[in-house]
Design an enzyme around this catalytic site. Structure first.
Site, PDB file in Angstrom:
ATOM      1  N   SER A  42       0.809  -1.220   0.000  1.00  0.00           N
ATOM      2  CA  SER A  42       0.000   0.000   0.000  1.00  0.00           C
ATOM      3  C   SER A  42       0.841   1.268   0.000  1.00  0.00           C
ATOM      4  CB  SER A  42      -0.929   0.004   1.211  1.00  0.00           C
ATOM      5  OG  SER A  42      -0.202  -0.147   2.420  1.00  0.00           O
ATOM      6  N   GLY A  79      -1.886  -4.351   1.058  1.00  0.00           N
ATOM      7  CA  GLY A  79      -1.981  -5.569   1.854  1.00  0.00           C
ATOM      8  C   GLY A  79      -1.027  -6.667   1.445  1.00  0.00           C
ATOM      9  N   ASN A 108       3.915  -5.319   5.630  1.00  0.00           N
ATOM     10  CA  ASN A 108       2.757  -6.082   6.109  1.00  0.00           C
ATOM     11  C   ASN A 108       3.166  -7.326   6.887  1.00  0.00           C
ATOM     12  OD1 ASN A 108       0.455  -4.506   5.158  1.00  0.00           O
ATOM     13  ND2 ASN A 108       1.181  -5.004   3.109  1.00  0.00           N
ATOM     14  N   ASP A 189      -4.623   7.007   9.911  1.00  0.00           N
ATOM     15  CA  ASP A 189      -4.364   5.642  10.399  1.00  0.00           C
ATOM     16  C   ASP A 189      -2.971   5.505  11.010  1.00  0.00           C
ATOM     17  OD1 ASP A 189      -2.652   5.590   8.204  1.00  0.00           O
ATOM     18  OD2 ASP A 189      -3.811   4.124   7.074  1.00  0.00           O
ATOM     19  N   HIS A 192       0.007   5.319   6.655  1.00  0.00           N
ATOM     20  CA  HIS A 192       0.157   5.600   5.231  1.00  0.00           C
ATOM     21  C   HIS A 192       0.414   7.076   4.948  1.00  0.00           C
ATOM     22  CE1 HIS A 192      -2.126   1.768   5.335  1.00  0.00           C
ATOM     23  NE2 HIS A 192      -1.328   1.478   4.315  1.00  0.00           N
TER      24      HIS A 192
END
Length: 214
Positions: A42, A79, A108, A189, A192
């Site tokens: 991502s 992801g 991840n 979040d 990112h």
């Protein structure tokens, strides 16, 4: 007189043939395109922002503006883990025939607390497959949050340096070096980068990408 005219025509035809051949060679050289494959998650796919705002898209724009015949293939998927990247790499190499693979995977794995040894094996498989296909590799390193524990965090980050040394790849120790500690450049979040962060990320990575693609 006729012999002289014949010689002149031979000379003209030779010059014309030489000009056409030279033009064909020049055209072939100009059509030879450098290919860059970005295999990531991502952070490169552009989670939460528009595709055209991502640093890989800005990288393509940069090359286009300079008139460089370079194609950026962004195969990043939000992801994506190192295992998934390893499963896909052969097909991606076949489709894009890259001169350079920018490898941005592992984040991840870290966020899920997966085995660092397994992540290293997966990334090594991607690196070796890329090198076997004739591509250079630039590895983008990552950190995990400190609340994962100092030992795991240290092992995770060190894995990228170890891989670069073992497989003689290029390395950017921490992809988000210039934005990670600036809250305004990170989405709510906490993970990112924002759209505003993308040009800053590209500026940080650009010289390493350009030198690796040469």
């Amino acid at each position: 007189m006729k012999k002289m005219q014949k010689n002149v025509w031979v000379l003209v035809l030779f010059q014309a043939f030489f000009f056409i051949s030279s033009q064909s060679v020049a055209q072939s050289l100009s059509e030879a395109k450098t290919s860059i494959l970005i295999v990531g998650d991502s952070l490169s796919a552009g989670y939460g922002i528009k595709v055209e705002q991502t640093w890989p898209s800005l990288l393509q724009n940069h090359f286009d503006q300079l008139g460089k015949n370079i194609k950026v293939h962004n195969a990043s998927i939000s992801g994506q883990t190192s295992a998934e990247g390893a499963a896909q790499i052969l097909k991606l190499l076949q489709l894009t025939e890259p001169d350079l693979v920018v490898l941005e995977l592992g984040a991840n794995d870290g966020l899920r607390g997966l085995s660092v040894a397994e992540m290293k094996k997966n990334l090594a498989d991607i690196i070796q497959s890329s090198q076997k296909a004739g591509a250079k590799v630039l590895l983008l390193g990552m950190h995990v949050p400190q609340n994962y524990g100092k030992r795991y965090s240290r092992m995770f980050h060190s894995a990228f340096q170890q891989l670069a040394e073992e497989h003689k790849t290029g390395l950017v120790p921490f992809m988000l070096e210039t934005v990670a500690t600036q809250p305004k450049l990170i989405q709510p979040d906490g993970l990112h980068p924002t759209a505003e962060a993308q040009p800053i990320i590209l500026e940080y990575l650009l010289s390493r990408i350009e030198s690796s693609a040469e």
